[in-house]
Design a protein around this motif. Structure first.
Motif, PDB file in Angstrom:
ATOM      1  N   GLN A 190      81.403  41.693  11.190  1.00 54.06           N
ATOM      2  CA  GLN A 190      82.623  41.003  10.814  1.00 54.06           C
ATOM      3  C   GLN A 190      83.860  41.781  11.245  1.00 54.06           C
ATOM      4  O   GLN A 190      84.867  41.194  11.621  1.00 54.06           O
ATOM      5  N   GLU A 191      83.775  43.093  11.195  1.00 53.22           N
ATOM      6  CA  GLU A 191      84.929  43.924  11.476  1.00 53.22           C
ATOM      7  C   GLU A 191      85.312  43.908  12.949  1.00 53.22           C
ATOM      8  O   GLU A 191      86.474  43.984  13.305  1.00 53.22           O
ATOM      9  N   GLN A 192      84.326  43.830  13.833  1.00 55.59           N
ATOM     10  CA  GLN A 192      84.590  43.970  15.255  1.00 55.59           C
ATOM     11  C   GLN A 192      83.517  43.229  16.045  1.00 55.59           C
ATOM     12  O   GLN A 192      82.370  43.125  15.607  1.00 55.59           O
ATOM     13  N   THR A 193      83.895  42.704  17.203  1.00 55.80           N
ATOM     14  CA  THR A 193      82.930  42.047  18.083  1.00 55.80           C
ATOM     15  C   THR A 193      82.114  43.107  18.794  1.00 55.80           C
ATOM     16  O   THR A 193      82.650  43.931  19.531  1.00 55.80           O
ATOM     17  N   LEU A 194      80.801  43.087  18.555  1.00 53.34           N
ATOM     18  CA  LEU A 194      79.918  44.110  19.100  1.00 53.34           C
ATOM     19  C   LEU A 194      78.646  43.463  19.623  1.00 53.34           C
ATOM     20  O   LEU A 194      78.204  42.431  19.111  1.00 53.34           O
ATOM     21  N   PRO A 195      78.025  44.054  20.638  1.00 51.76           N
ATOM     22  CA  PRO A 195      76.659  43.647  20.985  1.00 51.76           C
ATOM     23  C   PRO A 195      75.729  43.908  19.809  1.00 51.76           C
ATOM     24  O   PRO A 195      75.993  44.799  18.985  1.00 51.76           O
ATOM     25  N   PHE A 196      74.663  43.146  19.715  1.00 49.33           N
ATOM     26  CA  PHE A 196      73.789  43.274  18.560  1.00 49.33           C
ATOM     27  C   PHE A 196      73.229  44.686  18.434  1.00 49.33           C
ATOM     28  O   PHE A 196      73.187  45.253  17.330  1.00 49.33           O
ATOM     29  N   ALA A 197      72.797  45.277  19.551  1.00 45.75           N
ATOM     30  CA  ALA A 197      72.215  46.629  19.497  1.00 45.75           C
ATOM     31  C   ALA A 197      73.241  47.643  19.015  1.00 45.75           C
ATOM     32  O   ALA A 197      72.935  48.535  18.204  1.00 45.75           O
ATOM     33  N   ALA A 198      74.492  47.527  19.513  1.00 46.43           N
ATOM     34  CA  ALA A 198      75.538  48.459  19.081  1.00 46.43           C
ATOM     35  C   ALA A 198      75.838  48.285  17.598  1.00 46.43           C
ATOM     36  O   ALA A 198      75.993  49.269  16.854  1.00 46.43           O
TER      37      ALA A 198
ATOM     38  N   LEU B 143      79.817  36.048  27.961  1.00 45.94           N
ATOM     39  CA  LEU B 143      80.739  36.596  26.969  1.00 45.94           C
ATOM     40  C   LEU B 143      79.957  37.022  25.736  1.00 45.94           C
ATOM     41  O   LEU B 143      79.297  36.201  25.104  1.00 45.94           O
ATOM     42  N   VAL B 144      80.053  38.317  25.406  1.00 49.15           N
ATOM     43  CA  VAL B 144      79.210  38.871  24.350  1.00 49.15           C
ATOM     44  C   VAL B 144      79.523  38.247  22.999  1.00 49.15           C
ATOM     45  O   VAL B 144      78.649  38.100  22.142  1.00 49.15           O
ATOM     46  N   ASN B 145      80.776  37.846  22.754  1.00 50.85           N
ATOM     47  CA  ASN B 145      81.118  37.281  21.452  1.00 50.85           C
ATOM     48  C   ASN B 145      80.558  35.886  21.254  1.00 50.85           C
ATOM     49  O   ASN B 145      80.576  35.358  20.143  1.00 50.85           O
ATOM     50  N   ARG B 146      80.041  35.264  22.324  1.00 52.24           N
ATOM     51  CA  ARG B 146      79.417  33.946  22.188  1.00 52.24           C
ATOM     52  C   ARG B 146      77.902  34.046  22.031  1.00 52.24           C
ATOM     53  O   ARG B 146      77.238  33.022  21.858  1.00 52.24           O
ATOM     54  N   ARG B 147      77.353  35.235  22.120  1.00 50.50           N
ATOM     55  CA  ARG B 147      75.905  35.381  21.983  1.00 50.50           C
ATOM     56  C   ARG B 147      75.523  35.275  20.516  1.00 50.50           C
ATOM     57  O   ARG B 147      76.123  35.917  19.652  1.00 50.50           O
TER      58      ARG B 147
END
Length: 568
Positions: free
Chosen positions: A501-509, A265-269
């Motif tokens: 903070q605004e949106q859950t994103l992968p770090f690169a994005a 799950l990307v939001n847990r990375r």
């Protein structure tokens, strides 16, 4: 030689007068500088390039909006009911429980679960659909509260209006006859079997059982854990609470194994979360510098108190509106607390917090605008005209039109970045908690008009104005344009980490989006002025919020963004 010497003092006197005249008329020079068209100062190829960008900006908006509709999950959440429907359905649920809620306070909000969203993206099978119907990634939470605030009913509804669960909070001193454990178990088992038949739930082992005798009556809680063989790492619980012979709680919860969530799950990375650490440190440092600089300029009698207070008051009102329009009175004070005392304490505390936030931005602007005005004449002229009430002035119109037009390319870049991750369900963009937190507020249709400008001003002040003021006053950096620009880019980039903070994103994005935002902010400021940069950042956010509203199937949500029913 004598003739030359005779005319020398006069020439020196003329030069001195010219210098004094220039320094005394600095504001007139700034206005004249701002009135010069930027395009007229460029070479012919550069002018053609800017004109081409301005002319093609409508196509950039259309292309960016089309890509967002295809890739952004927030445009596909699909709420089929609105606030009024949610409150009506919650009242029907209360009536089925024997409650008369005609005089009760009511409120609604949307709750999202990033864990569920990414998990359902990764698992697309029949069992996942069953689990998704029980526990969707986005649902509506309605709260109904009795006038004495001792009794409350929390109802959870799906996007289609299905009842997902409810929880009735009863007064702690109210006594209900105990029907016995056998009757309570049968009542709970009947409720579970109904849910099992309705949702095609798999079989579950015998439920766990607990009692709560803190009440005047006995509250018994039964918990089932259905087994989904095709859904690794996820656990579903169905809880039914019985008071006497009446079901007062029926809820479905999910949890995910930490090891599985951290891997899939990307939001847990942690990397994207760690990006908020330098962002927070920068905001703290910038805030301290802004306060110091404001006090220093106040001592020097160089602070524009009127503009700072006006901007701070407007921003405080905007913050306060966003907080209170989202049913703060319903979800803020705890149930069972003294209504008047707790409500007013929380209300006053909220007012103080948002006034401090708004005034801090106003003071930050006042502390940094003087240094920027001196180093970059004309960059604040259009914003000064706007703050002084000259809304129809030429400078304001030019800045707003230019910023709005070039904002289309910001939106287009934003959509292209999301497109890079659209095909990967485990790394694509998540749901916007900032948007859905106030999506079902009383005046949600005003959200696109308030939130984007507010966020753009925050970005401009923390990512441009104060860093530029700080760097322009540094003896080591002042005068070294390349070093100053490099340091400014780094500070602005860190300030743009707010995207995490605004949106859950992968770090690169998130890093690419922060870089794009920084590039557009600095480009619009140095090429035009500060107001153009603010509008250029706010305009695409406005379009995104409008798209989120317009993509919902509920007709009233679509009408809300048009501001009047008659416009549809």
């Amino acid at each position: 030689m004598e003739s030359c010497n005779r005319f020398a003092p006069a020439r020196v006197q003329l030069d001195t007068d010219a210098i004094l005249s220039l320094s005394s008329n600095e504001s007139q020079m700034s206005k004249r500088f701002a009135s010069i068209s930027f395009l007229s100062l460029l070479s012919r190829p550069a002018r053609l390039a800017w004109l081409l960008l301005l002319a093609l900006s409508p196509f950039a908006y259309v292309a960016g909006a089309w890509v967002l509709l295809k890739t952004d999950p927030n445009t596909r959440v699909n709420f089929e009911i609105d606030r009024a429907d949610a409150l009506r359905l919650a009242a029907d649920c209360a009536a089925n429980l024997g409650l008369n809620v005609a005089s009760w306070t009511s409120g609604a909000k949307v709750t999202v679960s990033q864990d569920r969203y990414y998990y359902y993206q990764l698992h697309r099978n029949q069992e996942a659909e069953v689990m998704r119907r029980l526990a969707p990634e986005a649902y509506i939470h309605v709260r109904l509260i009795s006038p004495d605030r001792q009794e409350a009913l929390d109802v959870e509804l799906s996007k289609e209006g299905r009842l997902l669960g409810y929880n009735l909070t009863v007064p702690s001193g109210e006594e209900t006859p105990d029907a016995g454990e056998a009757v309570a178990r049968d009542t709970a088992a009947t409720a579970f079997r109904e849910l099992q038949l309705q949702q095609s739930l798999p079989n579950a082992p015998a439920p766990s059982f607990s009692e709560n005798r803190e009440f005047a009556s006995v509250l018994r809680r039964y918990t089932w854990q259905p087994t989904f063989a095709a859904l690794p790492g996820a656990h579903t619980q169905v809880a039914v609470a019985v008071l006497g012979d009446r079901v007062i709680t029926k809820e479905v919860t999910t949890r995910f194994n930490p090891a599985y969530a951290g891997e899939h799950l990307v939001n847990r990375r942690p990397l994207a979360k760690l990006a908020l650490v330098p962002f927070g440190l920068l905001i703290f440092f910038i805030a301290c510098y802004g306060l110091y600089r404001y006090l220093q300029r106040t001592w020097q009698k160089e602070v524009p108190h009127a503009r700072s207070l006006l901007l701070g008051a407007v921003l405080s009102a905007a913050f306060f509106f966003i907080a209170l329009q989202s049913d703060f009175g319903t979800f803020g004070p705890p149930i069972g607390a003294n209504k008047a005392g707790t409500y007013w304490i929380l209300l006053i505390g909220t007012v103080v917090v948002f006034v401090v936030m708004g005034m801090s931005l106003g003071l930050a602007y006042g502390s940094g605008e003087g240094d920027v005005r001196e180093s970059y004449p004309g960059k604040l002229t259009s914003l000064d005209a706007l703050l002084s009430g000259r809304l129809l002035s030429r400078n304001v119109a030019r800045a707003v039109c230019t910023g709005a037009a070039l904002g289309g390319w910001t939106l287009f870049t934003h959509s292209l970045i999301l497109l890079l991750w659209a095909a990967d369900p485990s790394s694509g963009p998540g749901l916007s908690e900032q948007f859905y937190g106030i999506f079902f507020g009383r005046f949600a249709w005003l959200l696109p008009l308030v939130n984007p400008p507010l966020a753009a001003i925050q970005i401009a002040v923390t990512g441009l104005l104060l860093p530029l003021s700080l760097l322009s006053r540094s003896r080591r950096i002042r005068g070294k344009r390349r070093l100053l620009l490099s340091a400014l880019i780094m500070l602005s980039l860190v300030a743009s980490f707010e995207v995490f903070q605004e949106q859950t994103l992968p770090f690169a994005a998130g890093l690419l989006m922060a870089a794009a935002r920084t590039a557009f902010l600095l480009l619009l400021f140095f090429s035009f002025d500060l107001l153009t940069a603010i509008v250029g950042i706010a305009a695409p956010s406005l379009v995104v919020f409008v798209l989120y509203f317009m993509s919902q199937p509920a007709p009233s949500l679509q009408r809300g963004v048009c501001w009047r029913r008659g416009l549809r």
